[in-house]
Enzyme design. Structure first.
Site, PDB file in Angstrom:
ATOM      1  N   ASP A 304      23.981 145.337 -54.052  1.00  0.00           N
ATOM      2  CA  ASP A 304      22.841 144.940 -53.252  1.00  0.00           C
ATOM      3  C   ASP A 304      23.363 144.571 -51.860  1.00  0.00           C
ATOM      4  O   ASP A 304      24.557 144.358 -51.678  1.00  0.00           O
ATOM      5  CB  ASP A 304      22.149 143.744 -53.914  1.00  0.00           C
ATOM      6  CG  ASP A 304      20.900 143.317 -53.172  1.00  0.00           C
ATOM      7  OD1 ASP A 304      20.200 144.200 -52.637  1.00  0.00           O
ATOM      8  OD2 ASP A 304      20.625 142.115 -53.122  1.00  0.00           O
ATOM      9  N   THR A 306      21.509 142.226 -49.238  1.00  0.00           N
ATOM     10  CA  THR A 306      21.234 140.851 -48.828  1.00  0.00           C
ATOM     11  C   THR A 306      21.771 139.867 -49.860  1.00  0.00           C
ATOM     12  O   THR A 306      21.381 139.894 -51.021  1.00  0.00           O
ATOM     13  CB  THR A 306      19.718 140.630 -48.649  1.00  0.00           C
ATOM     14  OG1 THR A 306      19.215 141.626 -47.772  1.00  0.00           O
ATOM     15  CG2 THR A 306      19.438 139.253 -48.087  1.00  0.00           C
ATOM     16  N   ASP A 540      22.119 139.333 -56.556  1.00  0.00           N
ATOM     17  CA  ASP A 540      21.904 137.891 -56.598  1.00  0.00           C
ATOM     18  C   ASP A 540      20.431 137.521 -56.703  1.00  0.00           C
ATOM     19  O   ASP A 540      20.091 136.357 -56.856  1.00  0.00           O
ATOM     20  CB  ASP A 540      22.502 137.222 -55.354  1.00  0.00           C
ATOM     21  CG  ASP A 540      21.782 137.653 -54.072  1.00  0.00           C
ATOM     22  OD1 ASP A 540      21.119 138.717 -54.081  1.00  0.00           O
ATOM     23  OD2 ASP A 540      21.885 136.918 -53.077  1.00  0.00           O
TER      24      ASP A 540
END
Length: 780
Positions: A304, A306, A540
């Site tokens: 991912d 961000t 996250d």
């Protein structure tokens, strides 16, 4: 009226202790159990109640009943093995539980009029929760007060821009505060909360796939089902050989004990457990033991953007002047100082531009709807800072400004415009006359250790795929700064086809993907797996949960939401990508060493099984007592395997674990069996007693097995030379020291028989070495 007063009280002083207890009793609590490790009873059961322990335990009782205590040595090893396995797994459990406790989030709530911090699992419906910058939204709720409250929902959507939240607007668990303060009332808790609902869906998928565990289980299953027919044949052959009932049972027990790789499962469990402890010391939480192995097999790593490649903060990259003659440093420093609510953008600019201490004469705070802010400083002028398209809307401006702005936006920068006006805004209406002065380029800060980790994976032949919910151009910019891609473009997943084969082709063609939804992430992972790839996924946010669980290995960043950590197999508690190469190294050590010790154990299994069959067909006495095979097992397998399983090993993973083992153990075990039986036959038919013949067979098998150990211990570095030398010294002592020779029922035959056995042993060792060298040459 009473209900309104009650709601007002809840929104100011929170719930009372009695109201909290009432909701807990009703089950309206954010109860959540994160199982990070097995219970003590599960650990004991898994190490004691196994099929092979049941077989060995039964045989142990038979030997005890027959009064042959010296031949019950394998039973002591069984008990010791189980105890070691239990102790190591309990150590691993303590490491897991301690790390899980560290990673558990807290919630700030107001109860009985005062603020307190509690585990988020204790939040109840109607609780009044407080948010400050950096706080996580732990349950779904409704905002009841807001002072410039801005929420980062990238964990849910992948979009990195924060969202302004006003009174009455909803909040979803999994997001967190980036600016301002506020309070919200808990509406949905537990399984009803958005983050938990998504995590529950993810839990429906399977656990980590371990080639090691599956391969070893398959081999052990074959061995287990061979025990009964071999035992029947062997027992019948011993009766036919005219042995007493006592010797018949002892010979049959020896034949069965010899084919069971007693310590293989134990050493596999210990190796996994020690890997967990080792990684735990590096702040890596391993929630499923086989996960350590899986990363060593990964050939595609999906990340991912961000919060994963980036650390969640912004940095000012450059201020591009559009007009000369202005003190950029002082202007930007003054605007940042004047901002009441320090959002991430202002915080990023403030780092580079000091406060000139100008007198503020007027201001309009930034709003995510307006996308601009104003600050007036008297004689120092009126200044606007915001999105270029909003400040210049309806204004006459040059094509040069538009082209400059658009070129930086395409590179993935967040572009702000600094503009000067002749007057203050009329409320929230911009002044007519605005002069563009500069463009301020903001970018997400890439984690410092990402580039080195990504370089490591590329060198290891692992493809990196950036899968982000953010703008494709922004994701591409971050990927380039992280060293993931040099050229090429990105793919906007809004145009992703439905057909899985087409998706798989697109996944092979591009490295960066933007505007990806949670379900598309899951679909993309499955598409890669359909091409035969072993896929790891890092993330996250709640938007990563489904993909994390569906990947062969899901890895959550420690700063992420609880939902990702609950479904991930590995959690990087410090969020440091520098630990990923260490996990790979640990996985490689694990796979290579378990394969090595599996070869050790199974060579003896093949050898003894063939001896069982030859004995059954010929009607000869079984050439060993149980203690003889226990001696061979401990000197050439058990003790060395324990050290070899835990030794460093950086050999790269290659598929075909079971195939490689069978290609080694079947020929090698067959050679050892042939010459061991030849040694026994020549001794028995050359005038030696049964005890002397068994000694000759034991010596041949012991030396053949020792040579297998020497082969598998290569390259013979100092520690391995010490290990092999120690085992040889121990072997010599057993044959030389009278007490030990008597305990193991060893009696040397005459020189002629001993010489013949020695020649057969040398031929056996030479044949094993020759096969090994031919195998190495063919592999090359």
């Amino acid at each position: 009226m009473l209900e309104m007063e009650e709601n007002t009280r809840h929104e100011t002083s929170g719930l009372t202790g009695a109201e909290v207890r009432e909701r807990i009793e009703d089950g309206r609590v954010n109860a959540y159990v994160q199982k990070a490790s097995r219970t003590y009873s599960e650990i004991i059961r898994s190490n004691v109640l196994t099929r092979f322990n049941a077989v060995l335990g039964g045989l142990f009782l038979v030997v005890i009943i027959l009064g042959s205590i010296n031949d019950a040595l394998f039973g002591m090893v069984l008990i010791l093995n189980s105890l070691i396995g239990i102790i190591q797994e309990i150590r691993a459990k303590k490491t897991l539980d301690a790390l899980s406790l560290i990673s558990a989030p807290k919630a700030k709530v107001i109860r009985d009029g005062s603020q307190t911090e509690i585990p988020y699992g204790q939040v109840v419906v109607d609780d009044l929760l407080v948010l400050h910058p950096g706080d996580q939204v732990v349950v779904d709720g409704t905002v009841v007060s807001s002072e410039g409250l801005e929420i980062d929902e990238s964990m849910l959507t992948g979009e990195s821009l924060p969202v302004s939240k006003g009174i009455g607007e909803g909040l979803l668990s999994g997001s967190h505060t980036v600016a301002g303060t506020g309070r919200y009332v808990a509406v949905k808790v537990g399984r009803e909360a958005y983050a938990q609902e998504l995590a529950d869906k993810a839990r429906k998928f399977s656990l980590s796939k371990s080639e090691l565990r599956e391969g070893i289980d398959r081999l052990l299953k074959w061995i287990f089902w061979s025990i009964v027919p071999v035992a029947v044949l062997l027992f019948y052959s011993q009766v036919r050989a005219g042995l007493s009932i006592h010797d018949t049972f002892i010979g049959t027990v020896a034949g069965i004990v010899g084919i069971i790789p007693q310590g293989l499962v134990l050493l596999t469990s210990i190796a996994f457990a020690i890997s967990v402890i080792t990684l735990g010391r590096q702040r890596v939480l391993v929630q499923e033991l086989p996960a350590v192995e899986v990363l060593a097999r990964v050939d595609v790593l999906c990340v991912d953007k961000t919060g994963t490649l980036t650390d969640g903060t912004l940095q000012t990259c450059e201020a591009v002047e559009l007009e000369e003659g202005f003190d950029m440093s002082s202007i930007l420093g003054a605007i940042c100082s004047a901002s009441v609510h320090k959002n991430p953008t202002i915080a990023a600019i403030e780092v580079n531009y000091p406060d000139p201490h100008w007198q503020l004469t007027g201001s309009v705070p930034f709003s995510s709807e307006r996308k601009w802010s104003y600050a007036g400083f008297g004689e120092h002028g009126h200044w606007l800072l915001g999105a270029p398209e909003m400040l210049m809307e309806g204004k006459v401006h040059s094509d040069r400004i538009s082209e400059t702005y658009e070129s930086y936006a395409k590179k993935g920068y967040r572009v702000l415009m600094l503009a000067k006006s002749d007057s203050a805004p009329a409320g929230i209406v911009l002044p007519e006359s605005i002069l563009p002065v500069a463009l301020v380029l903001i970018a997400e800060r890439v984690r410092q250790d990402v580039a080195a980790a990504m370089k490591f994976f590329r060198e290891q032949g692992v493809a990196i795929k950036v899968i982000s919910g953010d703008n494709p151009s922004t994701a591409l910019s971050v990927a380039r700064r992280a060293g993931i891609v040099n050229g090429g473009g990105s793919y906007d997943v809004r145009f992703l086809p439905e057909d899985e084969r087409e998706v798989a082709e697109i996944m092979e063609s591009f490295d960066v993907f933007g505007r990806v939804t949670p379900y598309q992430k899951q679909k993309m992972v499955k598409a890669l797996q359909s091409k035969g790839h072993v896929v790891a996924m890092t993330g996250d946010g709640v938007n990563d949960v489904l993909a994390l669980k569906d990947a062969d290995l899901g890895m959550a960043v420690g700063s992420g939401v609880a939902a990702t950590k609950s479904v991930a197999r590995i959690v990087l508690l410090d969020g440091k990508f520098a630990t990923l190469p260490r996990i790979v190294a640990e996985g490689r050590r694990l796979i290579a060493n378990i394969e090595l010790v599996a070869n050790l154990f199974l060579v003896k299994t093949v050898c003894v099984m063939l001896i069982d069959l030859v004995t059954s067909v010929t009607g000869m006495p079984f050439p060993f007592l149980p203690r003889h095979l226990s001696l061979v097992s401990e000197i050439t397998i058990g003790i060395p395997a324990f050290f070899l399983a835990l030794a460093p090993n950086i050999r790269r993973y290659k598929p075909g674990f079971v195939g490689r083992i069978l290609h080694f153990v079947i020929p090698t075990g067959s050679i050892a069996a042939i010459f061991t039986m030849a040694s026994f036959y020549m001794a028995l038919n050359g005038g030696a007693s049964l005890e002397e013949s068994r000694t000759a067979a034991t010596l041949t098998l012991l030396l053949s097995s020792m040579w297998v150990l020497i082969i598998l211990a290569r390259p013979l570095i100092k520690l391995r030379i010490l290990l092999v030398s120690s085992m040889n010294i121990l072997m010599v002592m057993i044959f030389v020291v009278p007490f030990m020779r008597t305990f193991f029922a060893l009696d040397f035959p005459g020189y002629r028989i001993l010489g013949i056995s020695g020649i057969l042993t040398i031929i056996s060792v030479a044949a094993i070495e020759t096969y090994w060298r031919l195998r190495i040459r063919n592999k090359a």
